[in-house]
Design a protein around this motif. Structure first.
Motif, short mmCIF file in Angstrom:
data_model
loop_
_atom_site.label_atom_id
_atom_site.label_comp_id
_atom_site.label_asym_id
_atom_site.label_seq_id
_atom_site.Cartn_x
_atom_site.Cartn_y
_atom_site.Cartn_z
N ALA A 269 0.66 1.09 -7.01
CA ALA A 269 0.41 2.48 -6.61
C ALA A 269 -0.50 2.59 -5.39
N HIS A 270 -0.98 1.42 -4.84
CA HIS A 270 -1.75 1.58 -3.61
C HIS A 270 -0.86 1.97 -2.43
N HIS A 271 0.44 1.91 -2.63
CA HIS A 271 1.34 2.43 -1.61
C HIS A 271 1.54 3.94 -1.77
N GLY B 78 14.61 4.56 6.33
CA GLY B 78 13.39 3.79 6.10
C GLY B 78 13.67 2.66 5.12
N TRP B 79 12.96 1.54 5.27
CA TRP B 79 13.32 0.40 4.41
C TRP B 79 12.98 0.66 2.95
N THR B 80 12.10 1.67 2.72
CA THR B 80 11.72 1.97 1.35
C THR B 80 12.71 2.92 0.68
N LEU C 1 -7.39 -0.81 3.54
CA LEU C 1 -6.35 0.13 3.12
C LEU C 1 -6.38 0.38 1.63
N ALA C 2 -6.90 -0.61 0.90
CA ALA C 2 -6.95 -0.46 -0.55
C ALA C 2 -8.01 0.56 -0.96
N VAL C 3 -8.88 0.90 -0.03
CA VAL C 3 -9.94 1.87 -0.33
C VAL C 3 -9.38 3.27 -0.06
N TYR D 218 -5.34 6.43 7.21
CA TYR D 218 -4.50 5.50 7.96
C TYR D 218 -3.10 5.32 7.42
N HIS D 219 -2.84 5.85 6.23
CA HIS D 219 -1.55 5.60 5.59
C HIS D 219 -0.35 5.83 6.50
N GLY D 220 -0.38 6.95 7.22
CA GLY D 220 0.81 7.28 8.02
C GLY D 220 0.75 6.76 9.44
N TYR E 260 -1.68 1.63 11.82
CA TYR E 260 -2.63 0.72 11.19
C TYR E 260 -1.94 -0.08 10.08
N VAL E 261 -1.15 0.62 9.28
CA VAL E 261 -0.43 -0.06 8.20
C VAL E 261 0.57 -1.06 8.78
N VAL E 262 1.26 -0.62 9.83
CA VAL E 262 2.23 -1.52 10.46
C VAL E 262 1.52 -2.78 10.96
N ALA F 115 -9.30 -6.36 -5.96
CA ALA F 115 -9.39 -7.62 -6.70
C ALA F 115 -8.37 -8.64 -6.21
N ILE F 116 -7.20 -8.20 -5.80
CA ILE F 116 -6.17 -9.17 -5.42
C ILE F 116 -6.54 -9.88 -4.12
N ALA F 117 -7.48 -9.28 -3.39
CA ALA F 117 -7.92 -9.96 -2.17
C ALA F 117 -8.73 -11.21 -2.50
N ILE G 133 6.19 -12.41 -3.16
CA ILE G 133 7.31 -13.36 -3.27
C ILE G 133 7.54 -14.03 -1.92
N ILE G 134 7.39 -13.25 -0.87
CA ILE G 134 7.63 -13.87 0.43
C ILE G 134 6.37 -14.51 0.99
N PHE G 135 5.24 -14.18 0.44
CA PHE G 135 3.98 -14.68 0.97
C PHE G 135 3.60 -16.02 0.32
N LEU G 136 3.80 -16.13 -1.00
CA LEU G 136 3.35 -17.35 -1.69
C LEU G 136 4.02 -18.64 -1.20
N VAL H 73 -10.09 5.53 3.07
CA VAL H 73 -9.59 4.94 4.32
C VAL H 73 -8.08 5.09 4.38
N ASP H 74 -7.44 4.80 3.26
CA ASP H 74 -5.98 4.85 3.26
C ASP H 74 -5.47 6.26 3.56
N VAL H 75 -6.17 7.26 3.07
CA VAL H 75 -5.72 8.63 3.28
C VAL H 75 -5.63 8.91 4.78
N THR I 166 -7.84 -6.10 6.77
CA THR I 166 -7.39 -4.72 6.94
C THR I 166 -6.68 -4.22 5.68
N GLY I 167 -6.09 -5.16 4.93
CA GLY I 167 -5.48 -4.79 3.65
C GLY I 167 -6.53 -4.27 2.69
N ILE I 168 -7.69 -4.93 2.69
CA ILE I 168 -8.76 -4.46 1.78
C ILE I 168 -9.21 -3.06 2.19
C1 HEM Z 1 -5.16 -9.32 0.82
C2 HEM Z 1 -4.58 -8.56 -0.03
C3 HEM Z 1 -3.84 -7.29 0.36
C4 HEM Z 1 -4.27 -6.02 0.17
C5 HEM Z 1 -5.58 -5.62 -0.47
C6 HEM Z 1 -3.26 -5.14 0.68
C7 HEM Z 1 -3.31 -3.77 0.66
C8 HEM Z 1 -2.34 -2.93 1.11
C9 HEM Z 1 -2.34 -1.50 0.96
C10 HEM Z 1 -3.44 -0.70 0.28
C11 HEM Z 1 -1.21 -1.01 1.53
C12 HEM Z 1 -0.74 0.43 1.56
C13 HEM Z 1 -1.07 1.09 2.83
C14 HEM Z 1 -0.36 2.38 3.01
O1 HEM Z 1 0.89 2.43 2.92
O2 HEM Z 1 -1.07 3.37 3.24
C15 HEM Z 1 -0.49 -2.12 2.02
C16 HEM Z 1 0.71 -2.02 2.69
C17 HEM Z 1 1.54 -3.10 2.91
N1 HEM Z 1 1.22 -4.42 2.71
FE1 HEM Z 1 -0.55 -5.12 2.04
N2 HEM Z 1 -2.24 -5.87 1.17
C18 HEM Z 1 -2.54 -7.19 0.98
C19 HEM Z 1 -1.74 -8.26 1.28
C20 HEM Z 1 -0.46 -8.16 1.72
C21 HEM Z 1 0.44 -9.26 1.88
C22 HEM Z 1 0.13 -10.69 1.53
C23 HEM Z 1 1.60 -8.74 2.36
C24 HEM Z 1 2.91 -9.42 2.74
C25 HEM Z 1 3.25 -10.63 2.62
C26 HEM Z 1 1.45 -7.34 2.50
C27 HEM Z 1 2.44 -6.49 2.93
C28 HEM Z 1 2.34 -5.14 2.98
C29 HEM Z 1 3.40 -4.25 3.38
C30 HEM Z 1 4.82 -4.65 3.73
C31 HEM Z 1 2.89 -2.97 3.37
C32 HEM Z 1 3.54 -1.69 3.88
C33 HEM Z 1 4.63 -1.13 3.17
C34 HEM Z 1 5.11 0.13 3.83
O3 HEM Z 1 4.52 1.19 3.59
O4 HEM Z 1 6.09 0.07 4.60
N3 HEM Z 1 0.17 -7.01 2.13
N4 HEM Z 1 -1.19 -3.28 1.76
#
Ligand code: HEM
Ligand SMILES: [Cu+2]
Length: 759
Positions: free
Chosen positions: A356-358, A197-199, A425-427, A434-436, A439-441, A378-380, A313-316, A430-432, A421-423
């Motif tokens: 730690a949201h990961h 895994g990449w992590t 996942l931050a909840v 979808y984490h695995g 959806y995350v992909v 907040a970062i959203a 770093i890769i997004f900005l 919901v994350d519990v 969808t990131g927001i």
């Molecule tokens: C809008 C703000 C964002 C929020 C609130 C957010 C939130 C999250 C959360 C909560 C997870 C964890 C999900 C999980 O593993 O269960 C996640 C995973 C991830 N996010 Fe975001 N995200 C945001 C923006 C971004 C951006 C800008 C990028 C990349 C440029 C990104 C890349 C990733 C990656 C690579 C993972 C998965 C890592 C892995 O488990 O392999 N996210 N995000």
């Protein structure tokens, strides 16, 4: 199938294709251009001495533009390599069972795909773009530390090689095995691409595979390279700016590179340390990450304290490119410049506070977990500020259809879905769930794919004239970029849908009911692949064959007062080198389109001329349709030979209109429709399809109608056969579209509609 050999052969095919393109394009470039344009190279053989001189020059250069190009070339190679991994992953997932490659191979594939893309593709390409353009944008002669810059780059090739030694060793081993007894090769064959895994979570990453050590060393080396680059960018922006450029008028891309670099120098040393700790655990018996010692969770904390900043770093830099390029194609200044800068700084700071949201499901203390939920939501906010500013910039703009614009708009769209969808996942609750799952992909690919490579492509088009002195093929570029948007949407929205169905990620096999969606995702990913190859072809071919630029203002930026420093530098250069005088804007483009005075014609009034024209063009249409259908038949015959298309479906076609099931009858019907229905529709709709130019309209049209064909002629293929069927259907239609449009253009049937300015 042997995975390593497949991968290397695919890579070789791409490389040979590129070389062939270059050779053919050089060959074709014979005569000096009659307009006195400057790139008039003639055919000559490359002598050994020249080749040597070139090699020495490119390996020892400290010029920021040349190093920039080296970075970009390196990143492109890595992207192709990682892209082949991705295509192989998607091919593997076509069938519910792991019957093409083994589960082990699948795990290797997604591990190395992630690392290659993240570490060796994205950062190098952005550093390349930064190297080339940042000094030009801020009026510096070069980067602050030119030699350090070269070192920063030259650490990368060895680090990529170290990281991917597994496959090199495997292929070398497989080839040597033909002549050398097997037991001599056991050392070589012990190197296997890691499947962790990449992590790289322990305890999996503590498993004994010598290649994992090399991977960690390679990553460490690349981290050093990245840190060096980051320091250089900071020093350059802070100390090397021209007197005329203060903080208030520093351009948006340089701002983004500055803040990215600041994140780099805080995040990467941490990754380096964690990697060393893991290496020590693996080889010297320390217990940082073992259960007896610090525990596997410690690794997750360290990794994500780098990993989340890394995603920014890769997004900005990508958002920086968006903020820079988008305004140029909508004729308006960036809306809310200051707020974009502030939001970038805010993201830079916050990105360290959400790691730690990961780890929501690893049993972190619930109170701590909740605070990470808050920071993640907040970062959203700063991310959303950017989106609103981009949309406002487009609002009322004089939008100009060009490849970079398509990419910018497509990016904004995909980013909104990815961000929202990131927001979610931050909840935590919901994350519990979808984490695995996929959806995350889906979430991170919509962002990572939807904005990062998109903006790289946009930049490559936007600055192509400046870098090469030539123009790329615009029609191909428009088609390529739209295809990319469609392919990405199709692929990653489908992954999102799979996630909704709670399809777990990172499994080589899955329940059969998901296979339909997997086929869709694979088709989408192949579309992405095709469009990337089109881009590569366009870049290489146009370098030799594109029309030379005769003005430093190919995008008419002067007309909207956006003729930024890098173009001024280009203008100076054109003037000094080739005596091309500076241009004055012919007309000043309005920054918005005023409301139309007269009322638009009624629907009836619009249909009549279209119908009249369609009738008058029917002859040309029939001829075009005939040529197109015949060409298409050729492709379909190949598909029949491969066994992915059943000619019986033609016979069934006849039954649809009440005729007996007969192959000849069905085919005649097919030909008839190809000559009447589709060309007529094409001609009457042509005006409204995007692209305006006939060839592109043809391709578009064919792409759209291919879906109908796919449904009508489907005869129960599954898996790889189904994908091949879909690809052939698409290819056949493109050929049809080209034949149709080409013939119609040739007969002068349809005059291209008036085109305003360059596209
Ligand atoms: C809008 C703000 C964002 C929020 C609130 C957010 C939130 C999250 C959360 C909560 C997870 C964890 C999900 C999980 O593993 O269960 C996640 C995973 C991830 N996010 Fe975001 N995200 C945001 C923006 C971004 C951006 C800008 C990028 C990349 C440029 C990104 C890349 C990733 C990656 C690579 C993972 C998965 C890592 C892995 O488990 O392999 N996210 N995000
Ligand atoms: Cu994160």
């Amino acid at each position: 199938m042997n995975r390593a050999l497949t991968e290397v052969s695919l890579f070789a095919v791409v490389v040979v294709g590129c070389l062939l393109t270059i050779v053919l394009a050089r060959r074709a470039r014979g005569e000096p251009s009659p307009d006195g344009g400057y790139a008039t190279g003639h055919r000559r053989e490359l002598s050994l001495a020249e080749a040597k001189a070139a090699a020495v020059r490119w390996t020892t250069t400290t010029n920021h533009r040349e190093i920039g190009l080296l970075y970009i070339a390196f990143g492109t190679v890595a992207a192709i390599w990682g892209g082949i991994d991705a295509m192989m992953i998607r091919t593997h997932l076509l069938t519910p069972e792991a019957n093409l490659w083994t589960e082990q191979t699948y795990n290797e594939l997604f591990t190395m795909h992630g690392l290659t893309m993240l570490i060796f593709f994205v950062t190098p390409v952005f550093f390349g773009i930064g190297n080339y353009f940042l000094p030009l944008l801020i009026g510096a002669d070069d980067m602050a530390f030119p030699r350090l810059n070269a070192i920063g780059f030259w650490l990368l090739p060895p680090s990529l090689l170290l990281a991917r030694l597994g496959i090199v060793a495997e292929v070398t081993g497989a080839m040597l095995a033909v002549v050398v007894p097997g037991e001599w090769l056991s050392v070589l064959l012990a190197f296997q691409e890691p499947a962790i895994g990449w992590t790289m979570y322990p305890p999996l990453s503590l498993a004994p595979n010598p290649q994992t050590n090399f991977l960690l060393l390679g990553l460490h080396l690349s981290g050093i390279a990245t840190t060096i680059g980051g320091i250089n960018f900071i020093a350059t922006v802070v100390y090397e700016r021209d007197e005329s450029i203060g903080w208030a008028n520093l351009d948006i891309f340089s701002w983004n590179m500055l803040i990215t670099s600041a994140i780099v120098i805080f995040a990467f040393p941490l990754l380096g340390t964690a990697l060393l700790m893991l290496l020590l655990d693996r080889n010297f018996g320390t217990t940082f990450f073992t259960v007896e010692g610090g525990g596997p969770i410690l690794w997750q904390h360290l990794l994500w304290f780098w990993g989340h900043p890394e995603v920014y770093i890769i997004f900005l830099p990508a958002t920086g490119l968006m903020s820079l390029i988008l305004p140029k194609f909508v004729g308006r200044k960036l809306f809310g410049f200051k707020f974009i800068v502030y939001s970038t700084i805010a993201i830079g700071v916050l990105s360290f506070g959400v790691w730690a949201h990961h780890m929501f499901v690893t049993g972190v203390d619930p109170r701590i977990r909740a605070s990470f939920m808050a920071t993640s939501i907040a970062i959203a906010v700063p991310s959303a500020i950017k989106v609103f500013n981009w949309i406002t910039t487009m609002w009322n703009g004089d939008v100009r259809l060009a490849a970079p614009l398509i990419l910018c708009v497509g990016s904004v769209g995909l980013f909104i879905v990815g961000g929202v969808t990131g927001i979610f996942l931050a909840v935590i609750p919901v994350d519990v769930i979808y984490h695995g799952t996929y959806y995350v992909v889906g979430h991170f690919h919509l962002i990572i794919m939807g904005i990062i490579p998109f903006m790289m492509f946009a930049a490559s088009y936007y600055w192509y004239p400046l870098i090469t002195g030539r123009m790329y093929d615009r029609r191909l570029a428009i088609f390529q970029s739209s295809l990319l948007v469609i392919g990405s949407g199709l692929t990653f929205m489908t992954l999102m849908a799979l996630g909704f169905l709670e399809h777990p990620r990172r499994y080589a096999t899955y329940p059969a009911e998901y296979s339909g969606l997997h086929v869709v995702a694979t088709v989408g990913s192949f579309i992405i692949g095709i469009s990337v190859l089109m881009w590569l072809y366009n870049m290489l071919w146009s370098y030799f064959q594109g029309t030379p630029v005769e003005t430093a203002d190919p995008w008419e930026l002067k007309a909207t007062q956006q003729f930024t420093p890098e173009w001024q530098w280009f203008e100076d250069r054109l003037e000094r080198k080739h005596g091309i005088p500076p241009s004055e804007p012919e007309e000043v483009r309005p920054s918005y389109v005023p409301a139309q005075e007269e009322r638009p014609p009624s629907l009836y009034g619009r249909i009549v001329p279209v119908a009249r024209r369609a009738l008058s063009d029917a002859g040309a249409g029939a001829a075009g349709g005939f040529v197109g259908t015949v060409l298409m038949t050729g492709v379909l015959l190949v598909a029949v030979a491969l066994g992915v298309f059943d000619p019986e479906s033609f016979a069934n076609l006849a039954t649809l209109v009440g005729l007996p099931a007969n192959l000849a009858l069905g085919y005649s019907l097919f030909l008839f429709a190809g000559m009447t229905v589709w060309p007529l529709l094409f001609l009457s709709l042509g005006e409204y399809l995007p692209g305006e130019l006939t060839f592109i309209t043809g391709l578009w049209y064919a792409t759209v109608i291919a879906s109908g064909f796919v449904i009508a002629f489907y005869t129960g293929q599954t898996g790889l056969e189904l994908v091949t069927y879909l690809v052939f259907a698409l290819l056949a239609h493109w050929i049809y579209g080209l034949g149709l449009a080409g013939m119609i253009t040739y007969l002068g049937g349809r005059r291209p509609t008036s085109s305003e300015g360059p596209r």
